[in-house]
Design a protein around this motif. Structure first.
Motif, PDB file in Angstrom:
ATOM      1  N   VAL A  73       0.825  -1.213   0.000  1.00 43.59           N
ATOM      2  CA  VAL A  73       0.000   0.000   0.000  1.00 43.59           C
ATOM      3  C   VAL A  73       0.859   1.263   0.000  1.00 43.59           C
ATOM      4  O   VAL A  73       0.577   2.227  -0.722  1.00 43.59           O
ATOM      5  N   MET A  74       1.919   1.285   0.801  1.00 34.99           N
ATOM      6  CA  MET A  74       2.738   2.499   0.846  1.00 34.99           C
ATOM      7  C   MET A  74       3.377   2.790  -0.511  1.00 34.99           C
ATOM      8  O   MET A  74       3.505   3.949  -0.907  1.00 34.99           O
ATOM      9  N   THR A  75       3.772   1.748  -1.222  1.00 27.99           N
ATOM     10  CA  THR A  75       4.313   1.967  -2.573  1.00 27.99           C
ATOM     11  C   THR A  75       3.229   2.553  -3.467  1.00 27.99           C
ATOM     12  O   THR A  75       3.475   3.512  -4.209  1.00 27.99           O
ATOM     13  N   VAL A  77      -2.151  10.454  12.290  1.00 33.50           N
ATOM     14  CA  VAL A  77      -2.253   9.485  11.199  1.00 33.50           C
ATOM     15  C   VAL A  77      -0.993   8.611  11.133  1.00 33.50           C
ATOM     16  O   VAL A  77       0.061   8.992  11.651  1.00 33.50           O
ATOM     17  N   TYR A  78      -1.158   7.460  10.489  1.00 28.26           N
ATOM     18  CA  TYR A  78      -0.096   6.471  10.285  1.00 28.26           C
ATOM     19  C   TYR A  78       1.244   7.156   9.926  1.00 28.26           C
ATOM     20  O   TYR A  78       1.339   7.810   8.874  1.00 28.26           O
ATOM     21  N   PRO A  79       2.258   7.042  10.781  1.00 30.99           N
ATOM     22  CA  PRO A  79       3.484   7.834  10.619  1.00 30.99           C
ATOM     23  C   PRO A  79       4.190   7.746   9.262  1.00 30.99           C
ATOM     24  O   PRO A  79       4.723   8.769   8.801  1.00 30.99           O
ATOM     25  N   PRO A  80       4.231   6.589   8.591  1.00 29.65           N
ATOM     26  CA  PRO A  80       4.936   6.577   7.299  1.00 29.65           C
ATOM     27  C   PRO A  80       4.360   7.558   6.265  1.00 29.65           C
ATOM     28  O   PRO A  80       5.031   7.891   5.297  1.00 29.65           O
ATOM     29  N   PHE A  81       3.127   8.041   6.476  1.00 31.96           N
ATOM     30  CA  PHE A  81       2.602   9.056   5.557  1.00 31.96           C
ATOM     31  C   PHE A  81       3.578  10.240   5.502  1.00 31.96           C
ATOM     32  O   PHE A  81       3.786  10.827   4.443  1.00 31.96           O
ATOM     33  N   PHE A  82       4.149  10.590   6.643  1.00 31.86           N
ATOM     34  CA  PHE A  82       5.077  11.725   6.683  1.00 31.86           C
ATOM     35  C   PHE A  82       6.393  11.358   5.991  1.00 31.86           C
ATOM     36  O   PHE A  82       6.875  12.071   5.112  1.00 31.86           O
ATOM     37  N   GLU A 130      -6.998   2.464   1.792  1.00 27.47           N
ATOM     38  CA  GLU A 130      -8.116   1.650   2.278  1.00 27.47           C
ATOM     39  C   GLU A 130      -7.647   0.275   2.745  1.00 27.47           C
ATOM     40  O   GLU A 130      -8.362  -0.724   2.634  1.00 27.47           O
ATOM     41  N   ILE A 131      -6.467   0.237   3.317  1.00 26.58           N
ATOM     42  CA  ILE A 131      -5.892  -1.042   3.745  1.00 26.58           C
ATOM     43  C   ILE A 131      -6.723  -1.688   4.858  1.00 26.58           C
ATOM     44  O   ILE A 131      -6.793  -2.903   4.959  1.00 26.58           O
ATOM     45  N   HIS A 132      -7.364  -0.861   5.701  1.00 24.01           N
ATOM     46  CA  HIS A 132      -8.136  -1.420   6.818  1.00 24.01           C
ATOM     47  C   HIS A 132      -9.606  -1.648   6.458  1.00 24.01           C
ATOM     48  O   HIS A 132     -10.416  -1.988   7.332  1.00 24.01           O
ATOM     49  N   ALA A 163      -5.446  -6.976   0.840  1.00 25.19           N
ATOM     50  CA  ALA A 163      -5.958  -7.961   1.797  1.00 25.19           C
ATOM     51  C   ALA A 163      -5.007  -8.109   2.985  1.00 25.19           C
ATOM     52  O   ALA A 163      -5.249  -8.907   3.885  1.00 25.19           O
ATOM     53  N   SER A 164      -3.946  -7.322   2.999  1.00 24.25           N
ATOM     54  CA  SER A 164      -2.850  -7.595   3.940  1.00 24.25           C
ATOM     55  C   SER A 164      -3.230  -7.429   5.410  1.00 24.25           C
ATOM     56  O   SER A 164      -2.820  -8.233   6.238  1.00 24.25           O
ATOM     57  N   LYS A 165      -3.987  -6.388   5.763  1.00 22.60           N
ATOM     58  CA  LYS A 165      -4.313  -6.208   7.192  1.00 22.60           C
ATOM     59  C   LYS A 165      -5.354  -7.221   7.641  1.00 22.60           C
ATOM     60  O   LYS A 165      -5.223  -7.833   8.691  1.00 22.60           O
ATOM     61  N   ALA A 191       3.427 -10.920   2.746  1.00 19.71           N
ATOM     62  CA  ALA A 191       3.179 -11.528   1.423  1.00 19.71           C
ATOM     63  C   ALA A 191       2.775 -10.380   0.508  1.00 19.71           C
ATOM     64  O   ALA A 191       1.614 -10.121   0.259  1.00 19.71           O
ATOM     65  N   LYS A 192       3.769  -9.681   0.031  1.00 18.63           N
ATOM     66  CA  LYS A 192       3.593  -8.356  -0.562  1.00 18.63           C
ATOM     67  C   LYS A 192       2.655  -8.306  -1.768  1.00 18.63           C
ATOM     68  O   LYS A 192       2.924  -8.944  -2.790  1.00 18.63           O
ATOM     69  N   ALA A 193       1.595  -7.526  -1.649  1.00 10.94           N
ATOM     70  CA  ALA A 193       0.720  -7.254  -2.793  1.00 10.94           C
ATOM     71  C   ALA A 193      -0.324  -6.214  -2.390  1.00 10.94           C
ATOM     72  O   ALA A 193      -0.759  -6.188  -1.239  1.00 10.94           O
TER      73      ALA A 193
HETATM   74  C1  LIG Z   1      -3.113   3.021   7.204  1.00 10.42           C
HETATM   75  C2  LIG Z   1      -1.989   2.125   6.755  1.00 10.42           C
HETATM   76  N1  LIG Z   1      -1.464   2.280   5.530  1.00 10.42           N
HETATM   77  C3  LIG Z   1      -0.457   1.513   5.088  1.00 10.42           C
HETATM   78  C4  LIG Z   1       0.083   0.531   5.893  1.00 10.42           C
HETATM   79  C5  LIG Z   1       1.237  -0.269   5.380  1.00 10.42           C
HETATM   80  O1  LIG Z   1       0.834  -1.008   4.295  1.00 10.42           O
HETATM   81  P1  LIG Z   1       1.849  -1.806   3.399  1.00 10.42           P
HETATM   82  O2  LIG Z   1       2.618  -2.707   4.300  1.00 10.42           O
HETATM   83  O3  LIG Z   1       0.983  -2.531   2.431  1.00 10.42           O
HETATM   84  O4  LIG Z   1       2.718  -0.774   2.734  1.00 10.42           O
HETATM   85  C6  LIG Z   1      -0.437   0.321   7.177  1.00 10.42           C
HETATM   86  C7  LIG Z   1       0.120  -0.717   8.045  1.00 10.42           C
HETATM   87  O5  LIG Z   1      -0.267  -0.912   9.141  1.00 10.42           O
HETATM   88  C8  LIG Z   1      -1.507   1.142   7.608  1.00 10.42           C
HETATM   89  O6  LIG Z   1      -2.038   0.987   8.834  1.00 10.42           O
END
Ligand SMILES: Cc1ncc(COP(=O)(O)O)c(C=O)c1O
Length: 385
Positions: free
Chosen positions: A95-97, A119-124, A202-204, A232-234, A241-243
């Motif tokens: 999702v992050m990619t 919000v989810y820190p990697p957004f930054f 929309e991962i969740h 489907a990862s969460k 299992a990356k996708a």
């Molecule tokens: C809101 C949100 N986005 C993205 C991710 C990370 O997704 P991915 O591992 O598919 O990049 C997470 C992981 O917990 C998340 O909570």
């Protein structure tokens, strides 16, 4: 046939045998409740599909639209949304990619990207890494979207005349809020009026608890030029299992078609097989997990009331994450570090989540009730001592 609660199947000893970050980041005396991994065995259809693929030696390059097709069928069945057009999708590694590459397509280095905090820190981090400037539109006190704050952030984001984007977290991590159709329609209206492109994480999405509804952003009026990234990862615990799938609205497809080919090479063949099986055949298992998560959420609320009544929490309506307001505990801006040090329990610290994160910690309740009780017990011991 009903499926037993998958959250009650594994012991702590089973879990400590895992090699993922949840179980290896900290030493073994620490009880981990920080990252969004679930303490479950995999759904049987997933195990079967991956095992069969490995037996066949089916580990060549990924091909075809099976994942997007399975997702479209799931979206229709679960969310009553028939608008996920497989012809406007792209498989990506995760999702992050997907989010980062889509934002990259519709903005430029130096562009502003709005996020709703906390919000989810990697957004930054991911936006900064690609040279975008993150602007915060804090959520309201109730944890819901604050449209005035969002409007002000959009205005600021387009002030220089360049393209801008809004990274929507739908449902919202960390507070577990499922945005309503009315809220999302207002977002679409605002985005359109400022010319901001919306990219919805929309991962969740499959993890909505009783009473709440997930609304796909692309199903909302006015979202034609938006994107959503789903996986489907969460919901099936398949992060390794990356996708993931990027879906474009009707007038966003021309942008998606410009995506450099390399981006579409990231999803793993075994990941696609696992995710596809989960979506196609894992509905019963997901339902069993959701019932377990509802019980856990209520159990966590009771445990906190009993042992740490000063912690404030609005129980989540989506996700398996609890966003705990620990300010009354007087543990400072980063309560998670004190809880780790004194209680040997690992929660996610709130500070990296942006405005609204100080004094907060995020807990993952996708585990057994016994482990959840011990998480709270260790928190309480840390506060007492
Ligand atoms: C809101 C949100 N986005 C993205 C991710 C990370 O997704 P991915 O591992 O598919 O990049 C997470 C992981 O917990 C998340 O909570």
């Amino acid at each position: 046939m009903s499926i037993a609660n998958p959250l009650e199947e594994l012991t702590l000893a089973d879990l400590r045998g895992r090699t993922s970050v949840k179980w290896r980041l900290h030493p073994p005396d620490v009880l981990p409740a920080f990252i969004a991994e679930m303490d479950v065995p995999l759904a049987e259809p997933v195990v079967r599909a991956v095992t069969d693929a490995v037996r066949r030696g089916d580990t060549g390059y990924a091909f075809g639209d099976a994942y997007a097709e399975a997702l479209a069928a799931f979206a229709s069945q679960r969310w009553g949304w028939d608008g996920l057009d497989v012809g406007r999708t792209l498989m990506v590694a995760d999702v992050m990619t997907g989010l980062t590459e889509v934002v990259g397509l519709v903005t430029a280095p130096g562009s502003r990207v709005v996020v709703s905090t906390p919000v989810y820190p990697p957004f930054f981090d991911f936006m900064a890494k690609t040279g975008r400037e993150v602007r915060e539109a804090p959520l309201g006190e109730d944890g819901r979207l604050d449209l005035d704050a969002l409007g002000a952030a959009f205005e600021d984001a387009v002030a220089g005349g360049g393209p801008a984007a809004y990274l929507l977290c739908n449902p919202q991590n960390p507070a577990g809020v499922a945005h309503t159709r009315t809220e999302l329609a207002a977002v679409a209206e605002l985005a359109r009026s400022y010319g901001v492109r919306v990219v919805s994480d929309e991962i969740h999405a499959p993890i909505v608890l009783d009473g709440a509804t997930f609304t796909p952003y692309l199903s909302v009026d006015g979202s034609d030029d938006a994107f959503a990234v789903l996986s489907a990862s969460k919901a099936w615990n398949l992060a390794g299992a990356k996708a993931a799938v990027v879906a474009a609205g009707p007038s966003a497809y021309a942008d998606l078609a410009r995506m450099p080919e390399v981006v579409g090479h990231g999803a793993s063949q075994l990941g696609l097989i696992a995710h596809t099986a989960a979506l196609r055949e894992g509905g019963g298992w997901l339902d069993a997990v959701l019932r377990g998560l509802e019980e856990n959420r209520d159990h966590l609320a009771k445990e906190l009331d009993a042992r740490l009544p000063a912690v404030r929490w609005v129980p989540s309506e989506a996700t398996y994450l609890g966003w705990l307001d620990c300010r009354a505990l007087d543990l400072g801006d980063d309560p998670a570090s004190v809880l780790l040090e004194r209680g040997r329990v690992a929660l996610s610290g709130g500070l990296p989540y942006g405005t609204g994160g100080a004094g907060h910690a995020r807990v993952t309740f996708a585990t057994s009730r016994a482990i959840l009780s011990e998480v709270v017990e260790r928190m309480a011991a840390a506060v007492a001592g």
